[in-house]
Design a protein around this motif. Structure first.
Motif, mmCIF file in Angstrom:
data_model
loop_
_atom_site.group_PDB
_atom_site.id
_atom_site.type_symbol
_atom_site.label_atom_id
_atom_site.label_comp_id
_atom_site.label_asym_id
_atom_site.label_seq_id
_atom_site.Cartn_x
_atom_site.Cartn_y
_atom_site.Cartn_z
ATOM 1 N N VAL A 104 0.861 -1.184 0.000
ATOM 2 C CA VAL A 104 0.000 0.000 0.000
ATOM 3 C C VAL A 104 0.898 1.235 0.000
ATOM 4 O O VAL A 104 1.507 1.576 1.013
ATOM 5 N N SER A 105 0.981 1.901 -1.134
ATOM 6 C CA SER A 105 1.788 3.114 -1.249
ATOM 7 C C SER A 105 1.226 3.964 -2.375
ATOM 8 O O SER A 105 0.538 3.458 -3.273
ATOM 9 N N HIS A 106 1.534 5.251 -2.320
ATOM 10 C CA HIS A 106 1.019 6.145 -3.345
ATOM 11 C C HIS A 106 1.986 7.306 -3.537
ATOM 12 O O HIS A 106 2.507 7.850 -2.558
ATOM 13 N N PRO A 107 2.248 7.701 -4.797
ATOM 14 C CA PRO A 107 3.190 8.798 -5.053
ATOM 15 C C PRO A 107 2.562 10.162 -4.747
ATOM 16 O O PRO A 107 1.347 10.273 -4.532
ATOM 17 N N ASN A 108 3.382 11.180 -4.736
ATOM 18 C CA ASN A 108 2.883 12.537 -4.571
ATOM 19 C C ASN A 108 2.017 12.923 -5.771
ATOM 20 O O ASN A 108 2.233 12.434 -6.886
ATOM 21 N N PRO A 109 1.036 13.810 -5.573
ATOM 22 C CA PRO A 109 0.171 14.213 -6.691
ATOM 23 C C PRO A 109 0.980 14.814 -7.836
ATOM 24 O O PRO A 109 1.954 15.533 -7.629
ATOM 25 N N ASP A 110 0.577 14.510 -9.066
ATOM 26 C CA ASP A 110 1.194 15.092 -10.255
ATOM 27 C C ASP A 110 0.143 15.107 -11.363
ATOM 28 O O ASP A 110 -0.188 14.085 -11.945
ATOM 29 N N PHE A 111 -0.390 16.298 -11.633
ATOM 30 C CA PHE A 111 -1.419 16.447 -12.657
ATOM 31 C C PHE A 111 -0.831 16.741 -14.029
ATOM 32 O O PHE A 111 -1.574 16.898 -15.000
ATOM 33 N N GLY A 112 0.491 16.826 -14.111
ATOM 34 C CA GLY A 112 1.132 17.112 -15.377
ATOM 35 C C GLY A 112 1.120 18.593 -15.691
ATOM 36 O O GLY A 112 0.576 19.414 -14.955
ATOM 37 N N ASP A 113 1.730 18.940 -16.792
ATOM 38 C CA ASP A 113 1.761 20.327 -17.267
ATOM 39 C C ASP A 113 0.472 20.567 -18.049
ATOM 40 O O ASP A 113 0.349 20.169 -19.209
ATOM 41 N N LEU A 169 -4.941 4.040 -7.424
ATOM 42 C CA LEU A 169 -3.922 4.040 -6.378
ATOM 43 C C LEU A 169 -2.583 3.583 -6.937
ATOM 44 O O LEU A 169 -2.521 2.689 -7.780
ATOM 45 N N GLY A 170 -1.501 4.216 -6.458
ATOM 46 C CA GLY A 170 -0.163 3.780 -6.842
ATOM 47 C C GLY A 170 0.373 4.427 -8.099
ATOM 48 O O GLY A 170 1.485 4.119 -8.535
ATOM 49 N N MET A 171 -0.390 5.323 -8.702
ATOM 50 C CA MET A 171 0.029 6.044 -9.897
ATOM 51 C C MET A 171 -0.353 7.508 -9.727
ATOM 52 O O MET A 171 -1.243 7.839 -8.946
ATOM 53 N N THR A 172 0.309 8.376 -10.475
ATOM 54 C CA THR A 172 -0.048 9.789 -10.419
ATOM 55 C C THR A 172 -1.270 10.056 -11.295
ATOM 56 O O THR A 172 -1.661 9.220 -12.126
ATOM 57 N N GLU A 173 -1.835 11.228 -11.138
ATOM 58 C CA GLU A 173 -3.016 11.603 -11.912
ATOM 59 C C GLU A 173 -2.737 11.590 -13.414
ATOM 60 O O GLU A 173 -3.532 11.041 -14.197
#
Length: 375
Positions: free
Chosen positions: A95-104, A332-336
């Motif tokens: 159970v882990s999740h990266p920091n948010p990243d909505f891209g450019d 879960l486990g991937m960025t946006e």
């Protein structure tokens, strides 16, 4: 609530009903007698109990997930059952999740998913959010619902330009407005027995409401299943415009209001249901695919591309004709931005397969077979 449900008094009563029943819920698959005994007497800061979390899944044996969080802290206090369910549902080893990243958002390069307009009728991206420091439905009191709605109204006033709109409290909504929004499939209703038995409709309709802009391309649900549901949508298949609108709305709330979203170092953004953690992002299209949908491998094909299918009116609803709601399955486990890119690749595969099966169309009809977003 029916008489049978009322006869189940204790957490032991509910667990025994589920334990001895034929159920395929994620709760039933992961709860053991040992886990139950370890958790049954624990309580959260908001006085949330194991019963608050599992009641809905024990009453409704046909539940899919079967467990909800009584409040944000429940994910840690009752981690003995939540973490196995989360691993099982999201198909992750840890159970882990990266920091948010909505891209450019100014250089997304998504393109139009279906420039021909043959298949995709509409596109939507939504996320769930919770106000940090507030309970969820099972432990919320009347004053919590009222206070949360007040904070939501303050946050919604921060929107400007395309996002600016009007908030309609359900407790003050006219029957005419309710009928209008219901017929347009914008308004959430008090009709889902799974949510009802999980306390979502307690003290209805106090503290609930809907916000939308004049074009109804941006909506916010307040205190339905989650504290907030931010929804961006429009006709056609311009996913880039829909996604960008949603990201700008979230940034506006975070930067211009006192609302702080509940976030967990391992689980990402926290919401009521463990199936909707991490990014909580669901990007979907309403798509007409009669050929592929009639194939025996349809669901296997979607699973291969990390997609899921629902009725066009949401979870637990039937399909309408040959139109399906297709969306990303992983949250879960991937960025946006990774999730949206994966969804695009999957939808492109669906379109290509539909075209292959139909046999009457060619690449010149405008369906994108290759994209620059697969990385």
């Amino acid at each position: 609530m029916d008489l049978f449900s009322m006869s189940l008094k204790s957490v032991e009563d509910h667990w025994n009903r589920l334990k001895n029943a034929s159920s395929t819920s994620f709760l039933k698959r992961n709860m053991t007698e040992l886990i139950f005994k370890e958790l049954k007497d624990k309580r959260t800061f908001f006085n949330g109990t194991l019963l608050d979390c599992i009641k809905g899944g024990c009453v409704n044996l046909d539940s899919g997930c079967g467990i909800y969080a009584s409040d944000p802290e429940a994910y840690d206090v009752f981690s003995g059952i939540f973490f196995p369910v989360i691993k099982d549902y999201h198909k992750v080893g840890t159970v882990s999740h990266p920091n948010p990243d909505f891209g450019d958002i100014d250089n997304l390069g998504f393109g139009d998913l279906d420039p021909s307009g043959r298949y995709i009728s509409s596109t939507r991206v939504r996320v769930g959010r919770s106000q940090a420091g507030f309970p969820f439905h099972p432990t919320a009191k009347l004053h919590d619902r009222v206070e949360l709605e007040s904070r939501a109204m303050e946050a919604l006033q921060a929107f400007s330009g395309e996002l600016e709109g009007t908030y309609y409290p359900l407790s003050e909504m006219s029957s005419t407005k309710q009928k209008e929004l219901t017929e347009e499939h914008y308004l959430f209703l008090q009709e889902n027995r799974f949510l009802g038995d999980a306390h979502v409709y307690d003290e209805w309709p106090v503290g609930r409401g809907i916000f939308y802009n004049p074009d109804k391309t941006f909506l916010v649900w307040v205190n339905e299943e989650d504290h907030f549901r931010f929804i961006s949508m429009q006709q056609g298949s311009d996913l880039e415009a829909v996604y960008k609108r949603l990201v700008l709305a979230l940034r506006s709330v975070e930067e211009k209001s006192s609302v702080k979203f509940a976030h967990h170092p391992q689980l990402g953004y926290l919401t009521y249901c463990p199936s909707n953690l991490g990014t909580t992002l669901r990007a979907s299209v309403h798509i007409n695919i009669p050929c592929l949908a009639s194939q025996p491998y349809f669901h296997e094909f979607l699973e291969k591309h990390h997609l899921q299918v629902r009725g066009v009116n949401g979870v637990h609803t039937e399909m309408v004709g040959d139109v399906y709601d297709i969306s990303n399955k992983r949250r879960l486990g991937m960025t946006e931005i990774q999730i949206v890119r994966e969804m695009i690749v999957g939808v492109q595969a669906v379109l290509a397969e539909e075209q292959r099966l139909d046999g009457s169309l060619t690449k010149s009809d405008g369906v994108q077979f290759e994209g620059n977003i697969a990385a």
